[in-house]
Design a protein around this motif. Structure first.
Motif, mmCIF file in Angstrom:
data_model
loop_
_atom_site.group_PDB
_atom_site.id
_atom_site.type_symbol
_atom_site.label_atom_id
_atom_site.label_comp_id
_atom_site.label_asym_id
_atom_site.label_seq_id
_atom_site.Cartn_x
_atom_site.Cartn_y
_atom_site.Cartn_z
ATOM 1 N N ILE A 16 -20.835 6.882 -0.642
ATOM 2 C CA ILE A 16 -21.241 8.266 -0.431
ATOM 3 C C ILE A 16 -22.435 8.678 -1.271
ATOM 4 C CG2 ILE A 16 -19.717 9.220 -2.175
ATOM 5 C CD1 ILE A 16 -20.401 10.705 1.322
ATOM 6 N N VAL A 17 -22.644 8.007 -2.416
ATOM 7 C CA VAL A 17 -23.762 8.362 -3.290
ATOM 8 C C VAL A 17 -24.951 7.429 -3.104
ATOM 9 C CG1 VAL A 17 -22.248 9.422 -5.001
ATOM 10 C CG2 VAL A 17 -22.833 6.992 -5.201
ATOM 11 N N GLY A 18 -24.860 6.484 -2.145
ATOM 12 C CA GLY A 18 -25.980 5.602 -1.861
ATOM 13 C C GLY A 18 -25.963 4.271 -2.575
ATOM 14 N N ASP A 19 -24.900 3.978 -3.332
ATOM 15 C CA ASP A 19 -24.831 2.675 -4.004
ATOM 16 C C ASP A 19 -24.569 1.571 -2.990
ATOM 17 O OD1 ASP A 19 -25.288 3.800 -6.451
ATOM 18 O OD2 ASP A 19 -23.163 3.975 -6.985
ATOM 19 N N GLN A 20 -25.150 0.381 -3.246
ATOM 20 C CA GLN A 20 -25.009 -0.755 -2.342
ATOM 21 C C GLN A 20 -24.427 -1.954 -3.071
ATOM 22 O OE1 GLN A 20 -28.985 -1.447 -0.910
ATOM 23 N NE2 GLN A 20 -29.028 0.376 0.385
ATOM 24 N N ASN A 21 -24.018 -2.966 -2.281
ATOM 25 C CA ASN A 21 -23.547 -4.217 -2.859
ATOM 26 C C ASN A 21 -24.733 -5.116 -3.199
ATOM 27 O OD1 ASN A 21 -20.740 -3.674 -2.618
ATOM 28 N ND2 ASN A 21 -20.845 -4.214 -0.437
ATOM 29 N N THR A 22 -24.526 -5.991 -4.134
ATOM 30 C CA THR A 22 -25.573 -6.953 -4.476
ATOM 31 C C THR A 22 -25.728 -7.992 -3.379
ATOM 32 O OG1 THR A 22 -25.056 -6.655 -6.812
ATOM 33 C CG2 THR A 22 -26.366 -8.586 -6.214
ATOM 34 N N LEU A 23 -24.606 -8.442 -2.807
ATOM 35 C CA LEU A 23 -24.601 -9.444 -1.740
ATOM 36 C C LEU A 23 -23.741 -8.957 -0.582
ATOM 37 C CD1 LEU A 23 -24.058 -12.659 -3.916
ATOM 38 C CD2 LEU A 23 -26.233 -11.843 -2.966
#
Length: 343
Positions: A94-101
């Motif tokens: 919801i805050v725009g954080d993503q996974n590394t892979l």
């Protein structure tokens, strides 16, 4: 059309996230949430994964449990393959954080080996596959407005009629006719010459004495106009590709405008085109004003001698004009009454 699955055979995959996710369409979609399969026979080490068409729906978000996304395959799943869900590294919370892979080491399963017995031995495609190698599905009773195709069961479907051949024995087989962008070409069906050639190159002049053009490809580019004019009908026989991005016109001409509501001279209808007739005459009355919009006109056309009855409501019209047209005569009359009959 889905011949291989019914409502009780569909498969949905529910992804449960422990936090809210970005609800934007580009985040909840096939680009970031994928369903993939790998063939264990051709790829025993599962090195190649192929995307399956899916639809993704965000069903819950910002709840005490987080979020739930439903993934639904479109069509059928291949039999006896490995299937997995992949969450792309660009998928956002919801805050725009993503996974590394990308995440794909979960929710794996394998589909059944056999299809429904009702479809055993059929091709594994979600469609009706017709290869025209027999005539089992050929319906020769259908009533169509065009000639039936030639369906002989030899793996081909072909037209059942032959295009007329050009009377010019020197006409090249690669004669292409191209009307270039923002140009207008007028073809006179009483006699004309058309320039064309491979790709539209003007390498050969085709004589067109009767309005019939023979070509391989016909292209009318954007903003281009091809207009037919003359007393003969026009025709184009193209054995290749026809692309019309502009206009092809065969309409008649415009009559002169009437300069006043009451005119002492009628306006003659404009000429037709390609064998079409002239338009009707406007403002036919010469000694009195033309009929006003309040008048009602009723005509009865018959091929035998009969009576004509015209009923006009007094509330909508002050006068009625009725005419009975027969094969041998025309009778007309005017009356202010609600009905009129002629013997």
């Amino acid at each position: 059309m889905n011949l291989y699955s019914g409502g009780d055979q569909t498969l949905d995959i529910i992804l449960a996230f422990d936090q809210p996710v970005n609800p934007a369409d580009e985040n909840i979609g096939a680009g970031r949430l994928r369903l993939q399969f790998s063939d264990p026979v051709s790829d025993p080490n599962a090195l190649v994964w192929t995307d399956l068409p899916t639809e993704a729906t965000l069903e819950e978000n910002c709840t005490e449990y987080g979020a739930r996304v439903r993934i639904t395959p479109v069509g059928i799943l291949p039999p006896d393959v490995r299937v997995r869900v992949q969450i792309a590294s660009t998928f956002e919370d919801i805050v725009g954080d993503q996974n590394t892979l990308a995440v794909s080491d979960f929710s794996r399963f394998r589909t059944n080996v056999d299809l429904d017995p009702a479809f055993a031995g059929q091709a594994l495609v979600d469609e009706v596959l017709e290869q025209f190698d027999d005539t089992k599905r050929f319906d020769d009773t259908a009533i169509l407005p065009v000639p039936l195709a030639r369906w002989e069961g030899n793996g081909e479907l072909a037209h059942s009629f032959e295009f007329p051949k050009s009377p010019d024995p020197l006409l090249p087989a690669d004669f292409d006719w191209v009307i270039e962008t923002n140009t207008t070409e007028v073809l006179n069906t009483n006699g004309d010459v058309v320039a064309g050639g491979p790709g539209g190159a003007n390498s050969y002049n085709q004589d067109v004495p009767n309005g019939v053009v023979y070509c391989r490809d016909l292209t009318v580019e954007i903003g281009a106009t091809l207009r037919f004019e003359g007393t003969n009908p026009g025709a184009i026989y193209a054995t290749g590709t026809v692309i019309v991005r502009g206009l092809i016109l065969a309409n008649g001409f415009d009559a002169a405008d009437q300069s006043a509501l009451s005119s002492s001279a009628p306006i003659v209808g404009a000429p037709g085109n390609l064998g079409g007739g002239r338009g009707g005459t406007a403002s036919p009355r010469r000694s009195s004003p033309s009929p006003t919009p309040s008048a009602a006109r009723v005509s009865v056309r018959s091929s035998c001698r009969t009576s004509a009855v015209a009923a006009v409501s007094r509330a909508t019209a002050t006068r009625a004009t009725a005419s009975s047209r027969t094969s041998g005569s025309v009778a007309s009359a005017e009356a202010a009454a609600a009905s009129l009959s002629t013997p």
